[in-house]
Design a protein around this motif. Structure first.
Motif, PDB file in Angstrom:
ATOM      1  N   SER A  69      -2.913  -3.408  -2.340  1.00  0.00           N
ATOM      2  CA  SER A  69      -3.861  -3.985  -1.388  1.00  0.00           C
ATOM      3  C   SER A  69      -4.689  -2.936  -0.657  1.00  0.00           C
ATOM      4  CB  SER A  69      -3.102  -4.846  -0.357  1.00  0.00           C
ATOM      5  OG  SER A  69      -2.200  -4.052   0.408  1.00  0.00           O
ATOM      6  N   ASP A  99      -1.727  -3.592  -8.716  1.00  0.00           N
ATOM      7  CA  ASP A  99      -1.327  -4.620  -7.753  1.00  0.00           C
ATOM      8  C   ASP A  99      -1.109  -3.935  -6.410  1.00  0.00           C
ATOM      9  OD1 ASP A  99      -0.436  -6.880  -6.485  1.00  0.00           O
ATOM     10  OD2 ASP A  99       1.590  -6.785  -7.334  1.00  0.00           O
ATOM     11  N   GLN A 143      -9.093  -2.306  -3.727  1.00  0.00           N
ATOM     12  CA  GLN A 143      -9.759  -3.610  -3.626  1.00  0.00           C
ATOM     13  C   GLN A 143     -11.271  -3.485  -3.787  1.00  0.00           C
ATOM     14  OE1 GLN A 143      -8.086  -6.626  -3.389  1.00  0.00           O
ATOM     15  NE2 GLN A 143      -6.336  -5.271  -3.784  1.00  0.00           N
ATOM     16  N   ARG A 144     -11.842  -2.387  -3.308  1.00  0.00           N
ATOM     17  CA  ARG A 144     -13.289  -2.202  -3.423  1.00  0.00           C
ATOM     18  C   ARG A 144     -13.735  -1.995  -4.869  1.00  0.00           C
ATOM     19  NH1 ARG A 144     -12.289   0.872   1.343  1.00  0.00           N
ATOM     20  NH2 ARG A 144     -12.180   2.820   0.138  1.00  0.00           N
ATOM     21  N   LEU A 151     -11.991  -3.319  -7.765  1.00  0.00           N
ATOM     22  CA  LEU A 151     -11.302  -4.181  -8.723  1.00  0.00           C
ATOM     23  C   LEU A 151     -12.186  -4.648  -9.870  1.00  0.00           C
ATOM     24  CD1 LEU A 151      -8.923  -6.487  -6.625  1.00  0.00           C
ATOM     25  CD2 LEU A 151      -8.309  -4.694  -8.259  1.00  0.00           C
ATOM     26  N   GLN A 209       0.872  -1.170   0.000  1.00  0.00           N
ATOM     27  CA  GLN A 209       0.000   0.000   0.000  1.00  0.00           C
ATOM     28  C   GLN A 209       0.911   1.224   0.000  1.00  0.00           C
ATOM     29  OE1 GLN A 209      -3.007  -0.012   3.100  1.00  0.00           O
ATOM     30  NE2 GLN A 209      -3.323  -2.216   2.919  1.00  0.00           N
TER      31      GLN A 209
END
Length: 487
Positions: A432, A430, A437-438, A440, A289
């Motif tokens: 995290s 790539d 992620q919400r 993708l 991150q």
């Protein structure tokens, strides 16, 4: 219907930079900038929360063509906003901006080889025809932030605030403040609010990697006096790029060593009695991150003198005068700030279609990190996750100018990147981080081979985008009325 050679969407840092490159590299090319809001500046005009500042040094976040002349390398939002607006004013770019134009749809007309772009304005919907569209609208929604809901919020008698929509009338002097979050916004808010608040608590579910850097760059300030602004800026910019690339490479090659280094710096700043293991030791590797940059240890200073504290826990529920944690502890609060992140969007949530067939961006492959597979004459700016946004923005604009000039020189009007068979799809980012992620499923994809691979490497991109072949066997060029359909 009005026609321009290029339509730039967005008048923030990227959009103003793109316009400068067009004027400089493509003389005679007509363009317009459509901006949804009523002001230049994008992020730096939207965000008004206390302490708003850059999370990158200004020698790389600044434009390649305009030296950053202020002493502070980690700059406050007002200074960055002045810099962007000054660039627009000095170069006459501001005369080409149409404010209050929120782009909602773009239709590719293959017969005429143009985009027909629609925007909502206070006077109603308007349409413009553009030979090329360059999206500089950022990566997050300006209208909505990420805002979880917790049990008992209605019981809370204090003020609940999201940093993206900071109320001008909020007075936190002498108040008890809880900031929910541990990202870049939270680590900016906590030390700034702690200057006036009774106490500020940063409430986090889990820690984030934090790196302290001097707010001023001694090398830059010295060389500016001795070598002049332009040469100093050039040298400092490349010095910063080199250090960023070296540090990122170290985090990938030797993550344990980098973690040890970061934790050592944090322990030295907070002292031997502080619980660094609980509050500042993330479960992930650095640069999985984005690192949180803090200038001159300001966050650590507010923790050392007791004006602020960190609680690492989860929320059980809100109560009338604060937050009850899962551990049973209580955080008293008059104000709760939900620094819980952004809502990521894709190309401004504009509805794109080709001759009436919708473009599904969530299933599209991205060419060179800036163009959409099988979609003609469309590019977008998306900066680096491991370095300053503007480094990639400048290169993207340069490449678009090269592409436009190449087409003009050959009498062509259409450039369409065509994915080769057999490419393996990979996530576009790539990363995290929660905001990635919400989203993708909505994000386009990158491929496993170039030119579809996203390298997050400025030096490699510079060679590829500034000097690489335009006719690379993947980019298909065609003339008026001819757009070969993908098989």
């Amino acid at each position: 219907m009005e026609h321009v050679d290029v339509l730039i969407v967005g008048a923030g840092l990227s959009g103003i930079g793109a316009a400068w490159h067009l004027q400089d590299r493509c003389p005679g090319t007509s363009y317009a900038i459509w901006e949804a809001r009523d002001a230049i500046g994008g992020t730096w005009d939207l965000f008004r929360y206390p302490g708003i500042r850059s999370d990158s040094d200004m020698f790389t976040l600044g434009y390649r063509f305009k030296p950053w002349l202020e002493k502070r390398a980690i700059a406050d939002g007002a200074s960055i906003l002045r810099y962007v607006r000054e660039t627009a004013r000095e170069n006459g770019i501001d005369r080409n901006i149409r404010f209050g134009h929120k782009v909602v749809a773009a239709h590719w007309n293959a017969a005429d080889a143009v985009w027909e772009v629609e925007a909502e304005t206070p006077q109603g919907r308007v349409t413009i025809r553009a030979g090329f569209v360059l999206m500089c609208s950022g990566y997050y929604s300006y209208d909505e932030g990420h805002r979880p809901e917790w049990p008992g919020e209605a019981d809370f008698e204090g003020r609940l605030v999201h940093p993206q929509f900071w109320p001008a009338d909020l007075d936190y002097t002498g108040k008890r403040v809880v900031v929910i979050g541990s990202g870049a916004t939270a680590v900016t808010l906590v030390p700034e609010m702690a200057k006036a608040a009774a106490h500020v608590t940063m409430l986090q579910r889990s820690p984030t990697w934090v790196l302290s850097m001097p707010a001023e760059d001694k090398f830059a300030n010295l060389t500016r006096r001795t070598l002049g602004a332009k040469l100093s800026y050039f040298l400092t910019r490349w010095r910063k790029v080199g250090l960023q690339m070296l540090f990122y490479r170290m985090t990938r090659k030797r993550p344990e060593k980098v973690k040890e280094h970061l934790l050592g710096m944090t322990r030295a700043a907070l002292g031997p009695d502080y619980d660094v293991e609980t509050h500042f030791t993330p479960r992930y590797n650095p640069w999985d991150q984005r690192l949180c940059l803090i200038p001159d240890e300001d966050l650590f200073a507010s923790l050392r003198d007791g004006r602020a504290s960190v609680a690492t826990d989860t929320i059980e529920r809100f109560e009338a005068d604060g937050i009850r944690l899962a551990s049973g502890a209580k955080l008293d609060a008059d104000i709760v700030v939900t620094a819980t992140g952004l809502k990521l969007n894709v190309l401004g949530d504009v509805a794109f279609d080709r001759d009436g067939v919708p473009v599904d961006l969530g299933k599209a492959l991205i060419y060179k990190g800036m163009m959409v597979g099988n979609v003609p004459n469309l590019a977008f700016v998306f900066g680096y996750t491991n370095a300053s946004w503007t480094l990639k923005a400048d290169l993207t604009s340069e490449y678009v100018c090269r592409l436009i000039n190449h087409m003009k020189s050959r009498g062509l009007r259409v450039a369409t990147p065509r994915p080769q068979p057999g490419i393996t799809e990979e996530p576009f980012l790539d990363f995290s981080s929660g905001y990635v992620q919400r989203a993708l499923d909505k994000l386009p994809k990158q491929g496993n081979v170039k030119p579809w691979k996203l390298y997050q490497n400025y030096a490699l991109d510079l060679v590829t985008l500034r000097y690489g072949k335009l006719e690379d066997g993947t980019m298909e060029f065609s003339g008026v009325g001819f757009v070969k359909e993908a098989a």
